[in-house]
Structures are given as structure tokens and as C-alpha cells.
Enzyme design. Structure first.
Site, mmCIF file in Angstrom:
data_model
loop_
_atom_site.group_PDB
_atom_site.id
_atom_site.type_symbol
_atom_site.label_atom_id
_atom_site.label_comp_id
_atom_site.label_asym_id
_atom_site.label_seq_id
_atom_site.Cartn_x
_atom_site.Cartn_y
_atom_site.Cartn_z
ATOM 1 N N TYR A 117 12.518 48.618 -3.972
ATOM 2 C CA TYR A 117 12.568 47.314 -3.307
ATOM 3 C C TYR A 117 13.895 47.234 -2.568
ATOM 4 C CZ TYR A 117 11.644 42.235 -3.198
ATOM 5 O OH TYR A 117 11.404 40.945 -2.811
ATOM 6 N N ARG A 146 9.114 41.192 11.189
ATOM 7 C CA ARG A 146 10.450 40.828 10.682
ATOM 8 C C ARG A 146 10.598 41.453 9.297
ATOM 9 N NH1 ARG A 146 11.943 39.364 6.384
ATOM 10 N NH2 ARG A 146 11.497 37.199 6.002
ATOM 11 N N LYS A 178 6.336 45.483 -2.571
ATOM 12 C CA LYS A 178 6.040 44.192 -3.215
ATOM 13 C C LYS A 178 4.943 44.373 -4.264
ATOM 14 C CE LYS A 178 8.568 41.198 -0.684
ATOM 15 N NZ LYS A 178 9.401 40.090 -1.130
ATOM 16 N N GLU A 231 3.680 38.536 4.295
ATOM 17 C CA GLU A 231 5.031 39.040 4.052
ATOM 18 C C GLU A 231 5.651 39.565 5.338
ATOM 19 O OE1 GLU A 231 6.266 39.015 0.691
ATOM 20 O OE2 GLU A 231 8.133 39.253 1.812
ATOM 21 N N ASP A 232 6.834 39.116 5.613
ATOM 22 C CA ASP A 232 7.645 39.643 6.718
ATOM 23 C C ASP A 232 6.942 39.606 8.071
ATOM 24 O OD1 ASP A 232 9.423 39.882 4.696
ATOM 25 O OD2 ASP A 232 9.871 41.995 4.970
ATOM 26 N N ASP A 276 5.233 34.431 1.310
ATOM 27 C CA ASP A 276 6.296 34.705 0.344
ATOM 28 C C ASP A 276 7.675 34.382 0.900
ATOM 29 O OD1 ASP A 276 7.420 35.779 -2.008
ATOM 30 O OD2 ASP A 276 7.783 37.677 -0.993
ATOM 31 N N ASP A 277 7.893 34.667 2.176
ATOM 32 C CA ASP A 277 9.225 34.451 2.754
ATOM 33 C C ASP A 277 9.555 32.967 2.848
ATOM 34 O OD1 ASP A 277 9.906 37.257 3.385
ATOM 35 O OD2 ASP A 277 8.050 37.085 4.520
ATOM 36 N N ASN A 327 18.698 40.033 3.352
ATOM 37 C CA ASN A 327 18.433 41.401 2.892
ATOM 38 C C ASN A 327 18.346 42.334 4.088
ATOM 39 O OD1 ASN A 327 18.092 40.611 0.148
ATOM 40 N ND2 ASN A 327 16.063 39.839 0.662
HETATM 41 N N1 LIG Z 1 16.457 36.634 -0.803
HETATM 42 C C1 LIG Z 1 15.188 36.468 -0.509
HETATM 43 O O1 LIG Z 1 14.328 36.352 -1.395
HETATM 44 C C2 LIG Z 1 14.781 36.434 0.904
HETATM 45 C C3 LIG Z 1 15.646 36.766 1.897
HETATM 46 N N2 LIG Z 1 15.244 36.738 3.190
HETATM 47 C C4 LIG Z 1 16.199 37.219 4.163
HETATM 48 O O2 LIG Z 1 16.641 36.147 4.980
HETATM 49 C C5 LIG Z 1 16.894 36.621 6.266
HETATM 50 C C6 LIG Z 1 16.172 35.741 7.270
HETATM 51 O O3 LIG Z 1 14.808 35.775 7.015
HETATM 52 P P1 LIG Z 1 13.838 34.677 7.642
HETATM 53 O O4 LIG Z 1 14.302 33.337 7.355
HETATM 54 O O5 LIG Z 1 12.482 35.015 7.211
HETATM 55 O O6 LIG Z 1 13.992 35.025 9.184
HETATM 56 P P2 LIG Z 1 13.656 34.136 10.437
HETATM 57 O O7 LIG Z 1 13.631 35.036 11.590
HETATM 58 O O8 LIG Z 1 12.497 33.282 10.160
HETATM 59 O O9 LIG Z 1 14.928 33.185 10.542
HETATM 60 C C7 LIG Z 1 16.190 33.609 10.873
HETATM 61 C C8 LIG Z 1 17.024 32.385 11.163
HETATM 62 O O10 LIG Z 1 18.346 32.801 11.381
HETATM 63 C C9 LIG Z 1 18.800 32.172 12.573
HETATM 64 N N3 LIG Z 1 19.837 32.962 13.214
HETATM 65 C C10 LIG Z 1 19.738 34.154 13.810
HETATM 66 N N4 LIG Z 1 20.925 34.513 14.318
HETATM 67 C C11 LIG Z 1 21.776 33.509 14.052
HETATM 68 C C12 LIG Z 1 23.133 33.284 14.331
HETATM 69 N N5 LIG Z 1 23.867 34.158 14.979
HETATM 70 N N6 LIG Z 1 23.679 32.143 13.893
HETATM 71 C C13 LIG Z 1 22.961 31.239 13.226
HETATM 72 N N7 LIG Z 1 21.671 31.401 12.932
HETATM 73 C C14 LIG Z 1 21.081 32.527 13.343
HETATM 74 C C15 LIG Z 1 17.578 32.074 13.443
HETATM 75 O O11 LIG Z 1 17.818 31.115 14.455
HETATM 76 P P3 LIG Z 1 16.687 30.669 15.511
HETATM 77 O O12 LIG Z 1 15.752 29.829 14.703
HETATM 78 O O13 LIG Z 1 17.441 29.904 16.504
HETATM 79 O O14 LIG Z 1 16.072 31.915 16.017
HETATM 80 C C16 LIG Z 1 16.553 31.644 12.408
HETATM 81 O O15 LIG Z 1 16.599 30.277 12.205
HETATM 82 C C17 LIG Z 1 16.465 38.076 6.298
HETATM 83 O O16 LIG Z 1 17.592 38.890 6.115
HETATM 84 C C18 LIG Z 1 15.580 38.211 5.113
HETATM 85 O O17 LIG Z 1 15.619 39.487 4.548
HETATM 86 C C19 LIG Z 1 14.010 36.321 3.562
HETATM 87 C C20 LIG Z 1 13.098 35.991 2.625
HETATM 88 C C21 LIG Z 1 13.398 36.060 1.210
HETATM 89 C C1 LIG Z 2 12.914 39.412 -0.084
HETATM 90 C C2 LIG Z 2 12.130 39.238 1.110
HETATM 91 O O1 LIG Z 2 10.967 38.893 1.044
HETATM 92 C C3 LIG Z 2 12.732 39.450 2.386
HETATM 93 O O2 LIG Z 2 13.931 39.704 2.470
HETATM 94 O O3 LIG Z 2 12.000 39.378 3.374
HETATM 95 MG MG LIG Z 3 9.929 39.223 2.838
#
Ligand SMILES: NC(=O)C1=CN([C@@H]2O[C@H](COP(=O)(O)OP(=O)(O)OC[C@H]3O[C@@H](n4cnc5c(N)ncnc54)[C@H](OP(=O)(O)O)[C@@H]3O)[C@@H](O)[C@H]2O)C=CC1
Ligand SMILES: CC(=O)C(=O)O
Ligand SMILES: [Mg+2]
Length: 648
Positions: free
Chosen positions: A178, A231, A249, A321-322, A344-345, A485
């Protein structure tokens, strides 16, 4: 299950064996082999006489022809009953079947009975010894990607052993299967691809998705993890290489929540990729085109959803997912009420995020609604957490939704989300507040004075020294989550967080970090990752037959997880239970969810079990090897035509 029926089988088999032994054998080899079988003492590690090698014509469906003296193979009898049991798979097929293979743990007797004697080195090992051997092999490999490849090979060779290795060593092996290593695996998917696992559906398969699903040989698929690779973690568009994520997963579904491997199906929907490196790479394994969007994309996803239901039923869970941000929110809204599905995200992450906050509140000794929360990133992860925070504040703080939302601020790539920004996507709008536009994070943290800062934007290092120091100025125990991540994308490391806040921070990260020493104290970093939630959600959905997974399940899961954080965890700085307790955690969360589903009268598995805990546990995958029951042990279980006549 088997533990209960085995004594009955053995009793009945003893009677049958007596019957058989009094019969005349037409084939002298049968007599010889039968006598050898009777004299074999299970569990006794003895060398068989060389003459015991079974001639090929006596293997497989020709092995024993004794059905009340009739010239019928046992396979024929079982085939007639439409029941293909593990006992019928013999010879090399047995070793090559990862679900049935025990490799060197086959006893000498089993090797004889299954016709594999001589095909393995003579030593017989226990599973514990095999696990140690695997750890030895892993220890020799230096590159985490090589370790990943080794583990995937083991999965292809001996499933029970792989899952036993994971369960006994979760904190060491999970980072390989993972995040973070699965991220590297996705980047190199074309290079490391070895053998089929899961299903790839491409844009060109539109109109034929059901036929493709039919090619998958398992009839009892209960959980699908699907991605379109847009993503992948914080690594962007990986197209078909994203397949590592559903596989990873689902490996956790089995390891951490006991969903059986044959009930799990990873799927990648390949609609192209906008990743130029992949498009130029000659070993890229997906379709080499720009990503498709729009009506045709939607039609393909729709066809997929309906094909799953047609193939495996309405209760088959489909975990998104993603997916890229736009599709993720849209598709969740479209399907959440009519399919057994969750994202999941968005939702799994929401649950683990809120669980971490609930546990942290035991340190800060206040309510969630007493805090100001600043989210850095307003995507799937953070919007999910923010919405569940609103739900948690309403249920805990007895405040209105409007008041709850005012406690929450969000920053996206264009800065603070404020009312004067008219371009906001629908999911961001409810969080827009009255404030002037602002893009500098330190300034935002200074102005708004958040006590909680949550990062999920895949912008590594954005929680700078200045940001962290300001958080420490804002309150006595600031809460900082760096959820992005893989590890390389974390907003800050635990070391930075503890040092810049002089140890006052309550910190969690999305990917694992080793313990950190600060000021003479060792801090253990809790891993705020949806891996604490999705396996349990899948187990509960499967056990209770939940057909539509509403938001309240994720709040219940969050509370159930937070309640498992011990004072000793908090004392070490961790707001999650140790990763090594994940199987136990998932089981407890699933039990809570199942109880809730029956209370809410939405469970479709009937009759309602009285003992929900026993009910859930009974359905979970066991990594212990089962005895390889020879064909004639199984015979008494089923009635032959002659038995039926006799009983009349
Ligand atoms: N720990 C966990 O369990 C999880 C962790 N994650 C991690 O979170 C991260 C984001 O995932 P996710 O939310 O799905 O991705 P998304 O693409 O849905 O969202 C990313 C967000 O970050 C913003 N962003 C990008 N660049 C910048 C910047 N320079 N300054 C400020 N904001 C910025 C984007 O802005 P805009 O909306 O304007 O494009 C968007 O709102 C990934 O690394 C993922 O691995 C995700 C799911 C679970
Ligand atoms: C953990 C997870 O689902 C992610 O980083 O996208
Ligand atoms: Mg994910």
C-alpha cells in the site's frame, strides 16, 4: 466452519473406510494405495516409501473408482452434484492454484493423496516456518519495489501464506503493498507487469462490458474496487498503471477485514491518459490516447455499474478509488442512492479524518465545534472530511449546520475559498465564507487562527516552519494532519511538526513515518489513512447486505475507530490505534456498522443474526491452512443414489 464439520466428516469417513476396505479392489494399485493411506499417520513427519508415487492414470478424476463398487470416478459423482470441491483438484493443478496451494506445508500424506508427492522438496514446514522464510526473503531485498514484486508473486503462488505474512507483520508489510510503495509500483506498472490480476475495461469495450465481466471466473464477487487512474494518490494521472491501487486496496480488504480473495475484484477502466510520459513510454500497458471525457465516458461508467449488478447482484459493493476530482463527486451523487457504492477518497477519508479529530479532542479536552478548522486543499479528501465534520459538530455540539460551517475554512489552488469567488465548484460553495481573497498560507493561519490544520493537496512541504510556528501560536495543542500520499507528498514530516511547534502538535500523516525523537520523548505517528475504514465498510456491507451506504455509516465508523484509541496511544502522540491492530479494529468497526444497519432496518441479509459479532467473524477469511481432504473423505457427505435408495 470446517472445524465444526470435520469431526462429523471423519466419523462418517471411518465408517466408509471400513466399508471400502472390505471390498475387493479391481485395480491392485488402488488396494496398495488404499492400504498405504490407512497406515499413514496424519501429522507424523515420516518419509514415504518411494514406491508410493502414484501413476498418472491414478491421479485426478481417475484416482479412486470406488462408488459402491460402481465404475464411476469420484469426480463424476461430484460433478453430477455440481459441486467442485478443493478435494477434486490434484497434481500440479493443486500447487498452481494460489487459493489451495500450501507449498511446503503440504504434509507427506496430503502430497500422496493429492498426487503431488515428489513435486516438492521432501521437507514439510509449518505456516509459521514459512512466514519466517518469507521474512528472510524480504529482508534480503533492499528496494521496496522489489519487495512489492516478491509479495505480489507470493500472492500469485500461495494466497494464505501471503495474507498470513501481512496479518502477522502489518506495520512492516502494509507500506509495501500500500502507500507509499504501491505508488512506485503504479509509476512502473508497465515494467513490473507479470501476470493477470483483475479486469481492464477500455473505452473500446463500450457495449461489451458485461461480456468482459463474464470472463472473470469467480461467481461470488462481493467487493469491487474500481479506478479510472486519473488521480492516483498524489501522483496524478497514471491511466492503466493505476491498477496497482485497486489491487492494493483489495489486498487490504482481505488482510484487514477478512473478505475472501475470491470475493474481491480489482478493475481499471482505461479511458486513456493525459500523462505525457506514459503516452511516450513504449512499455505503457494502457491505451495510448488522451483521456476521454463527456457523454461517452458517462455512458461507459453507467454500463459498467449496471453490468456489475447483472453479473454479481445489487449487493456487490463498488468502491470508487482515485478518480479525478470532477468525476469523483459527480459519480458519487449519481450512484450513491441506487447502487451499493461509496467513494473511498471522499467518504472513507472523511471517516478516518473525523476519527482522528475525535481522538485528538480527548487531548485538547474540548468539542469539535469549539475549534476553527482550516483545510489546505478542497478536493475529494478534504471536502469529504469537512462535510463529515459538519455532521459530527451538529450531532455532538447541538449547533446548527450554518454555525458548524462557519467553523470551517478551506483553501484550494486559487487561495482561500471566499464568497467573492464566483467560479467555485458546487461542492466548495457551502464552505465559502465572507472574507477578502487571500493566498498566503501563513497569513491565512495568522488571520483565521485555526486550531486544526488539515492538508490534502499533494503539495509537499507546504506546511512550512512559518505555518507550523503560527499554528503553535494559535493554541496550546494545535492539531496538524498531513494527509497527502505517498510519503513524498506529505505537507510536512512529523519531525518538522514536532520541532517547529516545540512538541505541542498533535500530528497525523497519510503515509507511514517512523517514530520521531523530540526533546527526549519518542512520538509515534498515527497514520490517518482510509485503510482504517474501507475494509470495515466492505465487510459490514457484505455481512448485512447493505444496499445503499449513506453518510451516517461513515460517522459511526469514525466513532467506532476513535473509541479504539487507547490512552497509551494518545500518550505516545498517536491519535489512531497502532497499525498492527488493524484487523481487530476493522472487525470491531464492521460489527458496529452491522448492528446499526439492522437497527435502522436496512440490512437485507435475513434472518437477523442474534449474535452480530459471531456472525461477522464467521464470514471472515482464515489464513490458516485447511487440511487437504482427499476425495474419499468427502464421499460420505453426499448421498449416492444407492444411499438414497437404502434410506427409503
Ligand atoms: N490519507 C488518506 O487517507 C487520503 C489521502 N489522500 C491524499 O490527498 C491528496 C489529495 O487528494 P484529493 O483530495 O483526492 O485530490 P483532489 O484532486 O480532489 O484535490 C486536490 C485539492 O488540492 C488543491 N490544490 C492543488 N494544488 C494546490 C496548491 N498549490 N495550493 C492549494 N491547494 C492546492 C486543489 O485545488 P483546486 O480545487 O483548485 O484544483 C484541490 O482542491 C492526495 O495526495 C491523496 O493521496 C486522498 C485520499 C485519502
Ligand atoms: C489513501 C488514498 O486513498 C489516497 O491517497 O488516494
Ligand atoms: Mg485513494
Amino acid at each position: 466452519m470446517l472445524k465444526n464439520i470435520l469431526p462429523k466428516i471423519l466419523k462418517k469417513s471411518a465408517i466408509l473406510l471400513q466399508k471400502i476396505s472390505s471390498k475387493k479392489f479391481s485395480d491392485p494399485m488402488d488396494r496398495f494405495y488404499f492400504d498405504q493411506f490407512l497406515s499413514a499417520t496424519p501429522g507424523k513427519d515420516k518419509q514415504p516409501p518411494l514406491t508410493l508415487t502414484i501413476p498418472s492414470e491414478n491421479r485426478g478424476d481417475k484416482q479412486f473408482k470406488l462408488v459402491d463398487g460402481e465404475e464411476k470416478s469420484h469426480l463424476e459423482v461430484w460433478a453430477k452434484k455440481g459441486d467442485k470441491t478443493p478435494g477434486t483438484i490434484c497434481g500440479l493443478d493443486r500447487i498452481n492454484n494460489p487459493g489451495l496451494n500450501k507449498s511446503l506445508a503440504f504434509t507427506i500424506e496430503e502430497r500422496q493423496l493429492l498426487g503431488i508427492h515428489g513435486l516438492l522438496p521432501p521437507v514439510v514446514k509449518t505456516q509459521e516456518q514459512q512466514i519466517e522464510h518469507c521474512k528472510l526473503r524480504l529482508g534480503r531485498l533492499k528496494d521496496p519495489l522489489d519487495k512489492y514484486i516478491y509479495l505480489m508473486d507470493l500472492l500469485d503462488f500461495n494466497e494464505k501464506l501471503l495474507y498470513a505474512v501481512v496479518r502477522r507483520n502489518i506495520s512492516e508489510v502494509m507500506p509495501l503493498l500500500y502507500t507509499p510503495t504501491v505508488g512506485t509500483a503504479c509509476l512502473k506498472w508497465g515494467l513490473i507487469y507479470r501476470r493477470p490480476r483483475g479486469i481492464y475495461i477500455t473505452f473500446y469495450d463500450k457495449g461489451h462490458v458485461y461480456e468482459i465481466l463474464k470472463n472473470f471466473p469467480e461467481s461470488d464477487v462481493r467487493v469491487i474496487v474500481v479506478t479510472d487512474g486519473e488521480r492516483i494518490l498524489g501522483l496524478g494521472d497514471q491511466g492503466a498503471c493505476g491498477m496497482g491501487i485497486p489491487i492494493g486496496k483489495l489486498a487490504l480488504y482481505t488482510a484487514l477485514a477478512g473478505i475472501k480473495p475470491n470475493q474481491c475484484l480489482p478493475i481499471t477502466i482505461d479511458v486513456g491518459t493525459n500523462n505525457e510520459e506514459h503516452l511516450k513510454d513504449p512499455i505503457y500497458p494502457g491505451i495510448r490516447e488522451k483521456r476521454r471525457t463527456g457523454k461517452k465516458y458517462d455512458e461507459l461508467i453507467d454500463e459498467f455499474m449496471h453490468a456489475v449488478v447483472q453479473r454479481w447482484g445489487q449487493n456487490c459493493l463498488i468502491q470508487f478509488e482515485d478518480f479525478g476530482n470532477k468525476n469523483a463527486f459527480r459519480l458519487l451523487e449519481k450512484y450513491r442512492d441506487t447502487f451499493c457504492t461509496f467513494n473511498d477518497d471522499i467518504q472513507g477519508t472523511a471517516s478516518v479524518g473525523v476519527a482522528g479529530l475525535l481522538a485528538a479532542l480527548r487531548i485538547t479536552k474540548n468539542k469539535l465545534s469549539d475549534n476553527i478548522i482550516l483545510f489546505y486543499g478542497a478536493g475529494e479528501a478534504n471536502i469529504g472530511i469537512a462535510n463529515l465534520c459538519v455532521m459530527a459538530m451538529i450531532s455532538d455540539g447541538k449547533i446548527s449546520e450554518d454555525t458548524a460551517r462557519k467553523k470551517i475554512w478551506m483553501v484550494d489552488s486559487k487561495g482561500l475559498i471566499v464568497k467573492s469567488r464566483h467560479e467555485l465548484e458546487p461542492q466548495k460553495k457551502p464552505f465559502a465564507q465572507e472574507h477578502e481573497k487571500e493566498t498566503d498560507l501563513i497569513q491565512i493561519v495568522k488571520d483565521l487562527k485555526p486550531s486544526i490544520l488539515i492538508g490534502a493537496a499533494a503539495c509537499p512541504g507546504v506546511f512550512t516552519s512559518g505555518v507550523l510556528k503560527q499554528m503553535a501560536d494559535n493554541c496550546a495543542r494545535p492539531i496538524v494532519f498531513a494527509l497527502s500520499n505517498p510519503t513524498s507528498k506529505a505537507e510536512c514530516t512529523p519531525k518538522e511538526a514536532y520541532e517547529e511547534t516545540k512538541g505541542s502538535v498533535i500530528y497525523a500523516s497519510g503515509s507511514p513515518f517512523p517514530p520521531v525523537e523530540y526533546n527526549g520523548k519518542t512520538y509515534v505517528t498515527g497514520q490517518g489513512n482510509n485503510a482504517y475504514i474501507f475494509p470495515a465498510m466492505g465487510l459490514a456491507a457484505m455481512c448485512a447486505g447493505i444496499q445503499s451506504i449513506s453518510e451516517d455509516y461513515f460517522l459511526i465508523a469514525a466513532e467506532a475507530l476513535a473509541s479504539q484509541v487507547k490512552e497509551s496511544d494518545l500518550a505516545q502522540g498517536s491519535i489512531y490505534p497502532p497499525i498492527d491492530r488493524l484487523l481487530e479494529c476493522s472487525t470491531k468497526i464492521a460489527i458496529r456498522l452491522v448492528e446499526y444497519a439492522y437497527r435502522k432496518k436496512v440490512a437485507s441479509v435475513m434472518p437477523e443474526p442474534n449474535d452480530k459479532e459471531a456472525f461477522v467473524k464467521a464470514q471472515m477469511y482464515d489464513t490458516d491452512y485447511e487440511p487437504a481432504i482427499p476425495i474419499f473423505y468427502q464421499m460420505p457427505l453426499g448421498e449416492t443414489d444407492k444411499d438414497k435408495k437404502k434410506s427409503k
